[in-house]
Design a protein around this motif. Structure first.
Motif, PDB file in Angstrom:
ATOM      1  N   SER A   1      12.240   0.596   8.317  1.00 40.94           N
ATOM      2  CA  SER A   1      12.513   1.662   9.282  1.00 40.94           C
ATOM      3  C   SER A   1      11.431   1.618  10.352  1.00 40.94           C
ATOM      4  O   SER A   1      10.298   1.217  10.092  1.00 40.94           O
ATOM      5  CB  SER A   1      12.525   3.033   8.587  1.00 40.94           C
ATOM      6  OG  SER A   1      11.251   3.329   8.052  1.00 40.94           O
ATOM      7  N   GLY A   2      11.777   2.011  11.529  1.00 43.46           N
ATOM      8  CA  GLY A   2      10.821   1.957  12.628  1.00 43.46           C
ATOM      9  C   GLY A   2      10.701   0.589  13.257  1.00 43.46           C
ATOM     10  O   GLY A   2      10.123   0.438  14.313  1.00 43.46           O
ATOM     11  N   GLY A   3      11.223  -0.457  12.570  1.00 44.42           N
ATOM     12  CA  GLY A   3      11.256  -1.787  13.146  1.00 44.42           C
ATOM     13  C   GLY A   3       9.950  -2.556  13.117  1.00 44.42           C
ATOM     14  O   GLY A   3       9.799  -3.522  13.851  1.00 44.42           O
ATOM     15  N   TYR A   4       8.992  -2.115  12.307  1.00 45.45           N
ATOM     16  CA  TYR A   4       7.792  -2.937  12.185  1.00 45.45           C
ATOM     17  C   TYR A   4       7.245  -2.892  10.765  1.00 45.45           C
ATOM     18  O   TYR A   4       7.483  -1.957  10.015  1.00 45.45           O
ATOM     19  CB  TYR A   4       6.723  -2.562  13.216  1.00 45.45           C
ATOM     20  CG  TYR A   4       6.116  -1.194  13.068  1.00 45.45           C
ATOM     21  CD1 TYR A   4       5.001  -0.994  12.272  1.00 45.45           C
ATOM     22  CD2 TYR A   4       6.635  -0.104  13.748  1.00 45.45           C
ATOM     23  CE1 TYR A   4       4.441   0.263  12.131  1.00 45.45           C
ATOM     24  CE2 TYR A   4       6.081   1.151  13.613  1.00 45.45           C
ATOM     25  CZ  TYR A   4       4.975   1.328  12.812  1.00 45.45           C
ATOM     26  OH  TYR A   4       4.421   2.571  12.679  1.00 45.45           O
ATOM     27  N   VAL A   5       6.513  -3.933  10.425  1.00 47.54           N
ATOM     28  CA  VAL A   5       5.947  -4.090   9.083  1.00 47.54           C
ATOM     29  C   VAL A   5       4.816  -3.076   8.911  1.00 47.54           C
ATOM     30  O   VAL A   5       3.970  -2.933   9.796  1.00 47.54           O
ATOM     31  CB  VAL A   5       5.419  -5.532   8.906  1.00 47.54           C
ATOM     32  CG1 VAL A   5       4.751  -5.706   7.559  1.00 47.54           C
ATOM     33  CG2 VAL A   5       6.558  -6.535   9.079  1.00 47.54           C
ATOM     34  N   PRO A   6       4.787  -2.362   7.777  1.00 43.58           N
ATOM     35  CA  PRO A   6       3.731  -1.358   7.571  1.00 43.58           C
ATOM     36  C   PRO A   6       2.329  -1.959   7.591  1.00 43.58           C
ATOM     37  O   PRO A   6       2.124  -3.119   7.241  1.00 43.58           O
ATOM     38  CB  PRO A   6       4.038  -0.820   6.165  1.00 43.58           C
ATOM     39  CG  PRO A   6       5.467  -1.126   5.927  1.00 43.58           C
ATOM     40  CD  PRO A   6       5.739  -2.399   6.669  1.00 43.58           C
ATOM     41  N   ASN A   7       1.393  -1.112   7.985  1.00 42.67           N
ATOM     42  CA  ASN A   7      -0.023  -1.469   7.923  1.00 42.67           C
ATOM     43  C   ASN A   7      -0.741  -0.378   7.131  1.00 42.67           C
ATOM     44  O   ASN A   7      -0.101   0.464   6.509  1.00 42.67           O
ATOM     45  CB  ASN A   7      -0.608  -1.663   9.327  1.00 42.67           C
ATOM     46  CG  ASN A   7      -0.514  -0.400  10.163  1.00 42.67           C
ATOM     47  OD1 ASN A   7      -0.496   0.720   9.667  1.00 42.67           O
ATOM     48  ND2 ASN A   7      -0.451  -0.574  11.478  1.00 42.67           N
ATOM     49  N   GLU A   8      -2.047  -0.363   7.177  1.00 40.55           N
ATOM     50  CA  GLU A   8      -2.828   0.567   6.362  1.00 40.55           C
ATOM     51  C   GLU A   8      -2.687   2.034   6.774  1.00 40.55           C
ATOM     52  O   GLU A   8      -3.204   2.917   6.101  1.00 40.55           O
ATOM     53  CB  GLU A   8      -4.304   0.161   6.347  1.00 40.55           C
ATOM     54  CG  GLU A   8      -4.996   0.211   7.688  1.00 40.55           C
ATOM     55  CD  GLU A   8      -4.822  -1.071   8.508  1.00 40.55           C
ATOM     56  OE1 GLU A   8      -5.390  -1.123   9.608  1.00 40.55           O
ATOM     57  OE2 GLU A   8      -4.123  -2.010   8.086  1.00 40.55           O
ATOM     58  N   THR A   9      -1.971   2.328   7.848  1.00 43.42           N
ATOM     59  CA  THR A   9      -1.764   3.720   8.282  1.00 43.42           C
ATOM     60  C   THR A   9      -0.381   4.251   7.922  1.00 43.42           C
ATOM     61  O   THR A   9      -0.072   5.396   8.221  1.00 43.42           O
ATOM     62  CB  THR A   9      -1.966   3.850   9.803  1.00 43.42           C
ATOM     63  OG1 THR A   9      -0.927   3.128  10.476  1.00 43.42           O
ATOM     64  CG2 THR A   9      -3.333   3.334  10.230  1.00 43.42           C
ATOM     65  N   VAL A  10       0.452   3.423   7.283  1.00 44.86           N
ATOM     66  CA  VAL A  10       1.854   3.782   7.044  1.00 44.86           C
ATOM     67  C   VAL A  10       2.113   3.999   5.549  1.00 44.86           C
ATOM     68  O   VAL A  10       1.827   3.131   4.731  1.00 44.86           O
ATOM     69  CB  VAL A  10       2.799   2.688   7.586  1.00 44.86           C
ATOM     70  CG1 VAL A  10       4.244   2.993   7.271  1.00 44.86           C
ATOM     71  CG2 VAL A  10       2.600   2.531   9.090  1.00 44.86           C
ATOM     72  N   ASP A  11       2.658   5.173   5.209  1.00 42.01           N
ATOM     73  CA  ASP A  11       3.108   5.456   3.848  1.00 42.01           C
ATOM     74  C   ASP A  11       4.406   4.696   3.607  1.00 42.01           C
ATOM     75  O   ASP A  11       5.338   4.792   4.404  1.00 42.01           O
ATOM     76  CB  ASP A  11       3.353   6.950   3.652  1.00 42.01           C
ATOM     77  CG  ASP A  11       2.068   7.762   3.752  1.00 42.01           C
ATOM     78  OD1 ASP A  11       1.068   7.358   3.136  1.00 42.01           O
ATOM     79  OD2 ASP A  11       2.075   8.799   4.434  1.00 42.01           O
ATOM     80  N   VAL A  12       4.482   3.967   2.495  1.00 41.27           N
ATOM     81  CA  VAL A  12       5.632   3.118   2.203  1.00 41.27           C
ATOM     82  C   VAL A  12       6.452   3.708   1.056  1.00 41.27           C
ATOM     83  O   VAL A  12       5.903   4.154   0.052  1.00 41.27           O
ATOM     84  CB  VAL A  12       5.179   1.687   1.853  1.00 41.27           C
ATOM     85  CG1 VAL A  12       6.283   0.881   1.209  1.00 41.27           C
ATOM     86  CG2 VAL A  12       4.676   0.989   3.109  1.00 41.27           C
TER      87      VAL A  12
END
Length: 133
Positions: free
Chosen positions: A51-62
């Motif tokens: 979702s959001g169209g980008y790969v999560p990083n350390e700021t994104v809850d998965v």
């Protein structure tokens, strides 16, 4: 305009006429990043799977839900996220790489470490819930 979760917004529709009529309008609310869609492949690093169209990083809850076409596989590179939740009946596979969760990890489904080099690193707790494996 930037939308904030948990905030109520009101919309004023002014037709600039005294004629009573029906109006239709649509709001496009951007989706929060970090939910696995898994529609393209099992590759964690493919932005079209998220979702959001980008790969999560350390700021994104998965969140890894069940019922997707593909379940995620951390392959080809290390991965990061803020917190991680694998929902019931969902599976997360970690290949010969590391997934670094900077927050809590909650496993309600399955976590498969598919290599002797697989790593899950967290700076918080790993919670194994009933029914997880």
């Amino acid at each position: 305009m930037n939308w904030t979760a948990g905030t109520t917004y009101y919309i004023l529709l002014d037709a600039r006429t005294d004629i009573t009529t029906n109006h239709q309008f649509y709001l496009g609310v951007p989706e929060a990043p970090g939910t696995w869609y898994g529609t393209v492949s099992p590759n964690w690093h493919n932005s079209s799977n998220w979702s959001g169209g980008y790969v999560p990083n350390e700021t994104v809850d998965v969140v890894i839900p069940s019922g997707t076409t593909y379940q995620p596989n951390v392959q080809n590179n290390n991965a990061k996220c803020k917190s991680l939740t694998v929902q019931a009946n969902a599976t997360l596979n970690i290949g010969a790489y590391e997934l670094h969760a900077h927050g809590a990890v909650n496993i309600h489904g399955a976590l498969n470490m598919t290599s002797t080099l697989s790593k899950l690193r967290t700076e918080s707790d790993i919670n194994w819930h009933p029914g997880s494996s």
